[in-house]
Design an enzyme around this catalytic site. Structure first.
Site, short mmCIF file in Angstrom:
data_model
loop_
_atom_site.label_atom_id
_atom_site.label_comp_id
_atom_site.label_asym_id
_atom_site.label_seq_id
_atom_site.Cartn_x
_atom_site.Cartn_y
_atom_site.Cartn_z
N HIS A 101 71.12 38.60 42.07
CA HIS A 101 72.54 38.40 41.77
C HIS A 101 72.72 37.17 40.89
CE1 HIS A 101 76.51 36.42 42.97
NE2 HIS A 101 76.86 37.51 42.31
N SER A 102 73.46 37.32 39.78
CA SER A 102 73.84 36.19 38.93
C SER A 102 72.58 35.43 38.48
CB SER A 102 74.82 35.30 39.70
OG SER A 102 75.43 34.36 38.87
N PHE A 103 72.48 34.15 38.82
CA PHE A 103 71.29 33.35 38.46
C PHE A 103 70.01 34.03 38.93
CE2 PHE A 103 68.19 30.17 39.87
CZ PHE A 103 67.94 29.50 38.69
N GLY A 105 69.48 37.12 39.22
CA GLY A 105 69.18 38.24 38.34
C GLY A 105 68.47 37.80 37.07
#
Length: 310
Positions: A101-103, A105
């Protein structure tokens, strides 16, 4: 599928804390949380996913229940990527899937390009697999300077950790993360804070500041070259009310995302799936059923739906 175990994996600076769901005999999926979040980020999603996999959610160094880096050792992007390899080595995985998720990812995508033979499937939750410099080239040196100055300032400080009341800490977290609900904020703080006599102290390392301070940005040519190394199948789940850029000041500029999606689609062809879903940046926590309905058939290798285009 309930949580099976909590483990501490030994590393040179201490330990990396992980949570494990499912039998370790099953194909592994390593789950990487967002900046300043922790492994609890996946507590609502993993129980909805296929049970014939082993899901391992880790706390990055300096986050959650993992050890802080030693004084003088900076938090840089490559170190977070190397933590993935350390966890894989501890479990003796030679091939596994990544969900970030986010960072997390972006760490996942970078690892999948650097160690392509090790990654079977790549799941990106409101995240870019690599970050382009197109919006940031004039700021990169500023980010690097800010990171060094912040690290030295924190290391020189002799202040004791600040103690918060539970309500104060939760409200502070929610005010900085408008996409988090109260319930999700409380879930993250279960692992992100420690009880002391006077209240709660935050677990994360104070040297961690803004994510752009440690990201590795790359040119379009570098992005294209890196994407060609990917051997994994990739699903990119974009929250329509999520974020498009690492800096919120640039969040209305969607050209970098368009370029990345077009490059991934033309390079990976049938191995790439792009899906837009209604929801905000924490879609995997706020609407886990929506995300699970996309991830589950992807993990199981079932025929995919047509990609939703930007």
């Amino acid at each position: 599928m309930g949580l099976l175990s909590e483990l501490k994996l030994i590393v040179p600076w201490g330990h990396i804390a992980v949570k494990v769901w499912g039998s370790q005999k099953n194909p592994p999926v390593l789950c990487l949380h967002g900046w300043l979040d922790n492994a609890n980020s996946f507590d609502r999603l993993i129980p909805l996913l296929p049970q014939d996999f082993c899901y391992v959610a880790m706390d990055f160094g300096g986050h959650g229940l993992s050890s802080h880096y030693n004084p003088g050792l900076p938090y840089c992007f490559q170190n977070f990527v190397s933590e993935v390899l350390r966890v894989a080595a501890a479990f003796k995985w030679t091939r596994f899937s990544l969900m970030g998720h986010s960072f997390g990812g972006t760490v996942s995508g970078t690892f999948a390009c650097m160690f392509p033979e090790m990654v079977d499937k790549l799941i990106l939750l409101d995240a870019a697999p690599l970050l382009l410099e197109s919006n940031e080239i004039e700021n990169i040196l500023t980010y690097r300077r800010r990171s060094i100055e912040h690290m030295l300032k924190v290391e020189a400080s002799q202040k004791s950790p600040r103690v918060f009341s539970p309500e104060e800490l939760l409200q502070g977290l929610l005010s900085r993360n408008s996409h988090l609900t109260k319930d999700c904020g409380e879930l993250l703080l279960q692992r992100g804070a420690t009880k002391v006599t006077e209240g709660l102290v935050v677990n994360r390392d104070k040297r961690l500041s803004l994510p752009e301070n440690i990201f590795d940005f790359m040119s379009k040519d570098q992005f294209v070259h890196s994407t060609r190394r990917l051997q994994a199948s990739v699903v990119m789940i974009k929250a329509l009310q999520g974020y498009f850029d690492v800096r919120r000041e640039n969040d209305n500029i969607k050209q970098p995302l368009l370029f990345m999606v077009d490059t991934l689609r033309s390079t990976l062809k049938e191995r790439f799936q792009y899906v837009e879903v209604p929801g905000n940046h924490y879609i995997h926590m706020n609407k886990p059923q929506t995300v699970a309905a996309i991830i589950s058939p992807f993990l199981q290798g079932l025929p995919r739906k047509t990609s939703s285009r930007l």
